[in-house]
Design an enzyme around this catalytic site. Structure first.
Site, PDB file in Angstrom:
ATOM      1  N   LYS A  67       0.954  -1.306  -0.261  1.00  0.00           N
ATOM      2  CA  LYS A  67       0.016  -0.181  -0.314  1.00  0.00           C
ATOM      3  C   LYS A  67       0.375   1.227   0.186  1.00  0.00           C
ATOM      4  CE  LYS A  67      -2.986  -1.187  -1.006  1.00  0.00           C
ATOM      5  NZ  LYS A  67      -3.236  -1.701  -2.264  1.00  0.00           N
ATOM      6  N   THR A  70       2.441   0.468  -5.125  1.00  0.00           N
ATOM      7  CA  THR A  70       3.993  -0.164  -5.927  1.00  0.00           C
ATOM      8  C   THR A  70       3.376  -0.364  -6.763  1.00  0.00           C
ATOM      9  OG1 THR A  70       3.193  -1.406  -3.743  1.00  0.00           O
ATOM     10  CG2 THR A  70       4.325  -2.897  -5.749  1.00  0.00           C
ATOM     11  N   TRP A  72       1.866   2.009  -8.922  1.00  0.00           N
ATOM     12  CA  TRP A  72       1.997   3.631  -9.372  1.00  0.00           C
ATOM     13  C   TRP A  72       3.456   3.534 -10.102  1.00  0.00           C
ATOM     14  CZ3 TRP A  72       3.774   8.677  -6.470  1.00  0.00           C
ATOM     15  CH2 TRP A  72       4.000   9.560  -7.638  1.00  0.00           C
ATOM     16  N   HIS A 130       6.647  -8.160  -2.214  1.00  0.00           N
ATOM     17  CA  HIS A 130       7.180  -7.436  -0.384  1.00  0.00           C
ATOM     18  C   HIS A 130       8.044  -7.765   0.163  1.00  0.00           C
ATOM     19  CE1 HIS A 130       3.562  -5.151  -1.565  1.00  0.00           C
ATOM     20  NE2 HIS A 130       2.570  -5.849  -2.205  1.00  0.00           N
ATOM     21  N   ARG A 152       6.768   5.003   1.993  1.00  0.00           N
ATOM     22  CA  ARG A 152       5.706   5.447   2.159  1.00  0.00           C
ATOM     23  C   ARG A 152       5.108   6.012   3.677  1.00  0.00           C
ATOM     24  NH1 ARG A 152      -0.406   5.081  -0.007  1.00  0.00           N
ATOM     25  NH2 ARG A 152      -1.423   7.396  -0.158  1.00  0.00           N
ATOM     26  N   SER A 160      -4.392   3.517   3.454  1.00  0.00           N
ATOM     27  CA  SER A 160      -4.901   2.590   2.119  1.00  0.00           C
ATOM     28  C   SER A 160      -4.426   0.872   2.815  1.00  0.00           C
ATOM     29  CB  SER A 160      -3.355   2.569   1.864  1.00  0.00           C
ATOM     30  OG  SER A 160      -3.456   2.654   0.211  1.00  0.00           O
ATOM     31  N   ARG A 279      -7.354   4.077  -5.165  1.00  0.00           N
ATOM     32  CA  ARG A 279      -8.369   4.441  -4.618  1.00  0.00           C
ATOM     33  C   ARG A 279      -8.384   6.086  -3.684  1.00  0.00           C
ATOM     34  NH1 ARG A 279      -9.255   6.214   1.118  1.00  0.00           N
ATOM     35  NH2 ARG A 279      -7.135   6.326   1.554  1.00  0.00           N
ATOM     36  N   LYS A 280      -7.268   6.231  -3.480  1.00  0.00           N
ATOM     37  CA  LYS A 280      -6.998   8.264  -3.641  1.00  0.00           C
ATOM     38  C   LYS A 280      -5.905   8.623  -4.861  1.00  0.00           C
ATOM     39  CE  LYS A 280      -9.999  10.019   0.274  1.00  0.00           C
ATOM     40  NZ  LYS A 280     -10.314  10.726   1.719  1.00  0.00           N
ATOM     41  N   GLY A 281      -4.745   7.982  -3.784  1.00  0.00           N
ATOM     42  CA  GLY A 281      -3.792   8.520  -4.375  1.00  0.00           C
ATOM     43  C   GLY A 281      -3.332   9.804  -3.691  1.00  0.00           C
TER      44      GLY A 281
HETATM   45  P1  A3P Z   1      -4.592   5.136  -1.490  1.00  0.00           P
HETATM   46  O1  A3P Z   1      -5.187   4.060  -0.563  1.00  0.00           O
HETATM   47  O2  A3P Z   1      -4.654   6.281   0.046  1.00  0.00           O
HETATM   48  O3  A3P Z   1      -5.470   6.421  -2.535  1.00  0.00           O
HETATM   49  P2  A3P Z   1      -0.324  -0.675  -3.628  1.00  0.00           P
HETATM   50  O4  A3P Z   1      -0.105   0.054  -5.119  1.00  0.00           O
HETATM   51  O5  A3P Z   1       1.458  -0.242  -3.208  1.00  0.00           O
HETATM   52  O6  A3P Z   1      -0.754  -1.541  -3.188  1.00  0.00           O
HETATM   53  O7  A3P Z   1      -0.380   1.706  -2.907  1.00  0.00           O
HETATM   54  C1  A3P Z   1      -2.361   1.488  -3.126  1.00  0.00           C
HETATM   55  C2  A3P Z   1      -1.324   3.507  -3.408  1.00  0.00           C
HETATM   56  O8  A3P Z   1      -1.347   4.035  -4.177  1.00  0.00           O
HETATM   57  C3  A3P Z   1      -3.601   3.166  -2.879  1.00  0.00           C
HETATM   58  O9  A3P Z   1      -2.889   4.585  -1.836  1.00  0.00           O
HETATM   59  C4  A3P Z   1      -3.522   3.622  -4.194  1.00  0.00           C
HETATM   60  O10 A3P Z   1      -4.652   5.037  -4.443  1.00  0.00           O
HETATM   61  C5  A3P Z   1      -2.164   4.449  -4.577  1.00  0.00           C
HETATM   62  N1  A3P Z   1      -2.108   4.842  -5.755  1.00  0.00           N
HETATM   63  C6  A3P Z   1      -2.377   3.597  -6.844  1.00  0.00           C
HETATM   64  N2  A3P Z   1      -1.533   4.066  -8.308  1.00  0.00           N
HETATM   65  C7  A3P Z   1      -1.485   5.363  -8.143  1.00  0.00           C
HETATM   66  C8  A3P Z   1      -0.931   6.631  -9.067  1.00  0.00           C
HETATM   67  N3  A3P Z   1      -1.183   5.963 -10.647  1.00  0.00           N
HETATM   68  N4  A3P Z   1      -0.435   7.410  -8.615  1.00  0.00           N
HETATM   69  C9  A3P Z   1      -0.458   7.759  -7.627  1.00  0.00           C
HETATM   70  N5  A3P Z   1      -0.453   7.293  -6.377  1.00  0.00           N
HETATM   71  C10 A3P Z   1      -1.592   5.550  -7.075  1.00  0.00           C
END
Ligand code: A3P
Length: 313
Positions: A67, A70, A72, A130, A152, A160, A279-281
């Protein structure tokens, strides 16, 4: 062969029965293995990887705390590494496939015939995990394989993680999840130990481990994209920069772009729906969920754990 696979399953079953466990969601438990909490599904993969996986000098491995962004970073690294075969246009694979389908997790490499998976990109192989530093297969550390590490802000990571677990069916309340998280019981947790391991490794071997933070990436995306490309061995040329390549990649991999693609709205990846990864990013969303007591408690743990390390999150 099948015999070997059965032996491995049997071995893992026996091992699991000896490990401390905590409920994560529904019938899924986290097991404490060598100091870290893992889901049972990744244990056979871990042991098989430790025994057999051969990292190569040209591999690039993305390692993250769950979370932390990853999805991104997978997108950014895939776009960078493959840009000669996949220029940024309407046919780009990231427009049709979720980043997790394009950059596989080492956790799921395991199957007897697939120990050295055959996926390649012009640079070598690009995959992710991970796993904490202490559980990595030796060849990852002993070879020239490069590691990009992402973490993060701990409070945002928690928020998250809680939302993600809820979507997967977790029944526990935010408070119960928070207590567990603070005790270190979370996917690949304790998160602090995970981060510290790679932080120290990056200080000792900066040419081997590139240590990144989600917040820094958001604050200075162009700078970090260039840094990433250089570290991966595919630096962005002055010509590419002039042609707007940096903005193209950032635009392709942006939260808004990826989260609105059909594949990421309706597709699935393993037990998850792709939309769960978006979700929100945003930075600082924890403020909408944690009380000031929770904030204090988690900040206190972070300060204690990171004391003297030079790291802040
Ligand atoms: P939030 O839940 O705070 O919105 P992971 O990819 O490691 O599972 O992490 C997920 C988190 O990265 C989520 O955070 C998600 O919204 C955010 N995320 C996913 N894609 C993204 C992007 N392209 N840019 C920025 N944040 C992103």
């Amino acid at each position: 062969d099948q015999n070997q696979e059965e032996l491995m399953q049997e071995y893992c079953k026996n091992l699991l029965s000896t490990l401390p466990k905590e409920r994560w969601l529904g019938s899924s438990y986290l097991y404490k293995y060598n100091g870290f909490w893992l889901i049972h599904k990744v244990l056979p993969g871990l042991i098989a990887c430790q025994n057999h996986f051969q990292a190569q000098d040209t591999d690039v491995l993305l390692i993250t705390t769950p979370k932390s962004g990853t999805t991104w970073l997978k997108a950014l690294m895939f776009a960078l590494a493959n840009r000669k075969i996949y220029p940024i246009n309407q046919n780009h694979p990231l427009l049709k496939q979720n980043p997790h389908s394009l950059v596989p997790f080492m956790e799921f490499f395991f199957s007897p015939e697939k120990m050295n998976p055959d996926f390649s990109c012009p640079l070598g192989r690009l995959y992710s995990t991970h796993y904490p530093l202490t559980l990595l297969p030796e060849s990852v550390l002993n070879s020239g394989c490069k590691i990009v590490y992402l973490c993060r802000n701990i409070k945002d990571t928690f928020v998250s993680y809680w939302h993600f677990s809820k979507k997967l069916g977790a029944e526990a309340s935010l408070e119960e999840f928070f207590d567990m998280f603070c005790e270190g019981v979370s996917l690949s947790g304790p998160v602090w130990d995970h981060v510290l391991g790679y932080w120290r490794e990056s200080l000792e071997k900066p040419e081997k481990v590139l240590f990144l933070k989600f917040e820094a990436l958001q604050e200075k995306p162009s700078f970090h994209l260039k840094l990433l490309a250089e570290f991966m061995g595919c630096p962005i040329s002055p010509e590419e920069e002039t042609c707007g390549f940096v903005d193209e990649v950032l635009g392709l991999c942006s939260f808004d772009n990826l989260s609105n693609l059909e594949v990421n709205k309706s597709g699935t990846w393993r037990a998850a729906r792709n939309e769960m990864f978006f979700r929100k990013g945003k930075v600082g969303d924890w403020k909408n969920y944690l009380t000031s007591e929770m904030e204090e408690r988690i900040d206190h743990i972070t300060a204690q754990k990171f004391f003297g390390s030079g790291l802040s999150l």
